[in-house]
Each structure stands twice: as C-alpha cells, then as structure tokens.
Write an enzyme that holds these catalytic residues in place. Structure first.
Site, PDB file in Angstrom:
ATOM      1  N   TYR A  59       0.829  -1.201   0.000  1.00 13.15           N
ATOM      2  CA  TYR A  59       0.000   0.000   0.000  1.00 13.15           C
ATOM      3  C   TYR A  59       0.868   1.257   0.000  1.00 13.15           C
ATOM      4  O   TYR A  59       1.637   1.500   0.945  1.00 13.15           O
ATOM      5  CB  TYR A  59      -0.934   0.023   1.208  1.00 13.15           C
ATOM      6  CG  TYR A  59      -1.993  -1.067   1.195  1.00 13.15           C
ATOM      7  CD1 TYR A  59      -2.340  -1.725   0.018  1.00 13.15           C
ATOM      8  CD2 TYR A  59      -2.647  -1.438   2.361  1.00 13.15           C
ATOM      9  CE1 TYR A  59      -3.305  -2.713   0.013  1.00 13.15           C
ATOM     10  CE2 TYR A  59      -3.622  -2.425   2.363  1.00 13.15           C
ATOM     11  CZ  TYR A  59      -3.946  -3.068   1.177  1.00 13.15           C
ATOM     12  OH  TYR A  59      -4.901  -4.055   1.172  1.00 13.15           O
ATOM     13  N   SER A 155      -4.779 -14.292   1.184  1.00 12.32           N
ATOM     14  CA  SER A 155      -5.716 -13.373   0.542  1.00 12.32           C
ATOM     15  C   SER A 155      -5.884 -13.770  -0.918  1.00 12.32           C
ATOM     16  O   SER A 155      -4.899 -13.881  -1.653  1.00 12.32           O
ATOM     17  CB  SER A 155      -5.219 -11.925   0.637  1.00 12.32           C
ATOM     18  OG  SER A 155      -6.137 -11.036   0.012  1.00 12.32           O
ATOM     19  N   LYS A 221     -23.161   6.193  -6.240  1.00  9.32           N
ATOM     20  CA  LYS A 221     -22.668   7.456  -6.804  1.00  9.32           C
ATOM     21  C   LYS A 221     -22.391   7.379  -8.301  1.00  9.32           C
ATOM     22  O   LYS A 221     -22.165   8.410  -8.944  1.00  9.32           O
ATOM     23  CB  LYS A 221     -21.427   7.940  -6.060  1.00  9.32           C
ATOM     24  CG  LYS A 221     -20.208   7.056  -6.179  1.00  9.32           C
ATOM     25  CD  LYS A 221     -19.076   7.634  -5.326  1.00  9.32           C
ATOM     26  CE  LYS A 221     -17.848   6.741  -5.324  1.00  9.32           C
ATOM     27  NZ  LYS A 221     -16.780   7.268  -4.435  1.00  9.32           N
ATOM     28  N   GLY A 290     -12.900   1.116   3.562  1.00  4.02           N
ATOM     29  CA  GLY A 290     -11.895   2.121   3.251  1.00  4.02           C
ATOM     30  C   GLY A 290     -12.444   3.491   3.595  1.00  4.02           C
ATOM     31  O   GLY A 290     -13.647   3.739   3.466  1.00  4.02           O
ATOM     32  N   GLN A 296     -16.553   9.422   6.621  1.00  2.56           N
ATOM     33  CA  GLN A 296     -16.834   8.159   5.940  1.00  2.56           C
ATOM     34  C   GLN A 296     -16.875   6.998   6.933  1.00  2.56           C
ATOM     35  O   GLN A 296     -17.676   6.079   6.782  1.00  2.56           O
ATOM     36  CB  GLN A 296     -15.777   7.905   4.870  1.00  2.56           C
ATOM     37  CG  GLN A 296     -15.866   8.855   3.684  1.00  2.56           C
ATOM     38  CD  GLN A 296     -14.737   8.648   2.691  1.00  2.56           C
ATOM     39  OE1 GLN A 296     -13.603   8.383   3.076  1.00  2.56           O
ATOM     40  NE2 GLN A 296     -15.030   8.764   1.411  1.00  2.56           N
ATOM     41  N   ASN A 300     -20.183   4.607   7.571  1.00  2.00           N
ATOM     42  CA  ASN A 300     -20.109   3.168   7.332  1.00  2.00           C
ATOM     43  C   ASN A 300     -20.352   2.331   8.588  1.00  2.00           C
ATOM     44  O   ASN A 300     -20.919   1.235   8.512  1.00  2.00           O
ATOM     45  CB  ASN A 300     -18.751   2.811   6.725  1.00  2.00           C
ATOM     46  CG  ASN A 300     -18.614   3.288   5.285  1.00  2.00           C
ATOM     47  OD1 ASN A 300     -19.608   3.505   4.603  1.00  2.00           O
ATOM     48  ND2 ASN A 300     -17.383   3.465   4.833  1.00  2.00           N
TER      49      ASN A 300
END
Length: 327
Positions: A59, A155, A221, A290, A296, A300
């Site tokens: 990341y 993952s 959106k 995220g 945000q 959430n």
C-alpha cells in the site's frame, strides 16, 4: 460494535474494520501528506469501536504502514489488532511473492515501518505459483513461532490452495492458516458463499473481507455516470478492472438503483445497506472498509444498526434484485 472470533481462533476483531489501502492511495495522489488527517480518521474509527486495522507492504509502497506506525502510538498495543500482507515488496527478483526469503524480509521491513515488535495478523497477499505452498507454510510457521506475528492467513487464495496448505500443516505439525481475505460484496459472491463453504466447518476458517462497496459501485454514486472527482475518474486502472470483470455494467447500475430504494425505505444509505448485507453472513468475521475522512467512517459504521433491519423478507427482496444466485 460487535466483536467476532476470527474463525475458530481466539482473537476477536470488530465486525467492521479499517483498511489503510484507501488511506495510502489518497495520500499518494493527494497534494500533501496529511498525517493529522490519518490520525483523526483512525481516532474516529477507534472511538466507534473498531479495533482491527488492516495494512500491507504494497500500500503506497510502504507509506501506509509508516503512517499507521505514527498513528497507533496513541493507543495501548493490546487494544489493537494490526495486520499486514506480504507479496509485492519492490522491483527486485526476490521482492515479489511468498517465498521464505521474501516473507521473512517482508515482515521485518513491515515491522520497521509500523514501529512494532509484532503484528497480530500476517497474510500472503496473493497465491504465488513460483513458490511451493510447502515452503510458504514452513516460513509462516517460523514467523508465528518467533513472535513476529500471532496468526497467519491468505488473501485471494483458492479453496484448493488452502486445502493444500492445511494438509501440509497437519502432516508436518506446522501452524495452519487461520483466515482468508477475499473480495466479497453483493456482486462478487462465488468464493465466499460457494467455493469456501467446506472450509468453514472443516478448518474453522475466518474471513476478513474487502471491497464491500465494489470500488464505490454499491454506494450509488455512479448511478448517473462517473462524477469528475470520483475514484473511477481519477484511477483509470480501477475503472478498467471493473469493466473487465463485468461489474460496471448497465445491468448492475440498474440493480443498484433498485437496491437504493430499499436502503431509503430502511432509512439507510446504499453504502450502509451493502455493508450490512455482508454482516449478515455468519462466516464473515469482519468487513474491511476504506475511508479517507472521519465522516466516511461514521457513515459506514452505522451499517451495524442497519443489519438488524435486514429481516428475512428484506434479504429475499435483495436477493431477487441481485439475481446472481451464487449458491
């Protein structure tokens, strides 16, 4: 906030967790390095009951881990569940994959950036066709037994690859994986709901799922097109990936419009409905969200309240709209 065991493991994670992948991308492509903004976003998450914070060496090329390292100094280490994922560590021939060499060097480098002695969870970020799974299981066993991490997982591995890892661990008396981190949302369901089904009871596999909003598609959106300042407008690769996977289709957009009506009737946002729907799956230990702003996170986290409104009738109505029958 509810806290779930990570599969059969004893460690408990908040049912909603915060991923630093979005934070890293936001900072990399932003105009400045807003370390205080990162700290405030994490504070908000923690204040709302989130205890699990997910990261990876890839990341923002390690910047996300460095930022997390600064942010977590405000907290008691025992109160946090911190993860990292190893696979993409650089451009050198041994900086890629989950070989013993890269897993060890990757976790050492991650711990330096995080300024920690150990992480709670370490993931093989992807399967590595160039490394025998046996080598990876041996390396992860070494990492756990030496206290560099407490639990290990994978993952986006297949059920077949996981089955091989469990078999090797059993035969060699090695520590097996505890968790998997797959993509899971209303449009991507096959692996979690069908392929992994035998693994939950047989091995007690836990799930830390990512992409609950399908890269923003399930927020609504994009119902009337792609806004100029949206992630899909900024990151062409993300848009290309969604189109390649068939997610950014007119059929799916129409489904989101119909789902938005259900969300509105429940007094929720489309994003809250999408996350709450995942929380109804008993095999999911935590949903990774995220966020680049505290607001945000607050929005959430309210999905935990919406979850209780998803009765059998509402879930059936959602299923009829989705019509993608994974089971």
């Amino acid at each position: 906030m509810k806290y779930n065991n990570l599969g059969k493991a004893g460690i408990k994670v908040s049912e909603i967790s915060l991923g630093f992948g979005t934070v890293g991308s936001w900072l990399t492509f932003g105009n400045q390095l807003d370390t205080e903004g990162v700290k405030q976003t994490m504070r908000t998450a923690y204040e709302h009951g989130i205890n699990f914070f997910d990261n990876a060496e890839a990341y923002a090329n390690g910047l996300s881990e460095s930022l997390m390292g600064m942010a977590i100094k405000e907290y008691r280490r025992e109160d946090l569940v911190i993860s990292t994922k190893i696979f993409w560590g650089g451009k050198g021939p041994n900086d890629l994959g989950v070989s013993r060499k890269h897993l060890l060097e990757g976790i050492w480098n991650s711990l330096k950036r995080l300024q920690l002695d150990y992480v709670d969870l370490i993931f093989c970020h992807r399967p590595d066709p160039t490394t025998p799974i046996e080598e990876t299981v041996f390396a992860m066993d070494y990492i756990i037994r030496n206290g560099l991490a407490l639990y290990w997982g994978t993952s986006e591995w297949s059920a077949k690859q996981l089955e091989e890892a469990y078999t090797i661990a059993d035969k060699r008396n090695l520590i097996p994986p505890s968790m998997e981190q797959p993509q899971y949302n209303m449009f991507v369901r096959e692996k979690v709901e069908k392929e992994f089904l035998p693994l939950y009871q047989k091995y007690g596999l836990g799930l830390t799922t990512f992409s609950p909003l399908a890269s923003g598609l399930l927020t609504g959106k994009y119902n009337e097109g792609i806004p100029e300042n949206s992630r899909l407008a900024k990151f062409k690769g993300l848009k290309d990936d969604l189109e390649k996977d068939g997610l950014l289709s007119s059929k799916n957009i129409e489904k989101v419009k119909r789902l938005s009506k259900i969300a509105n009737d429940l007094g929720a946002t489309m994003a809250q409905l999408a996350i709450a729907w995942i929380l109804k799956n008993p095999h999911v230990s935590t949903v990774i969200i995220g966020a680049s702003r505290p607001e945000q996170v607050i929005e959430n986290v309210k999905a935990t309240e919406v979850k209780d409104k998803l009765t059998e009738d509402v879930m059936l109505e959602i299923e009829n709209i989705l019509d993608n029958k994974p089971l």
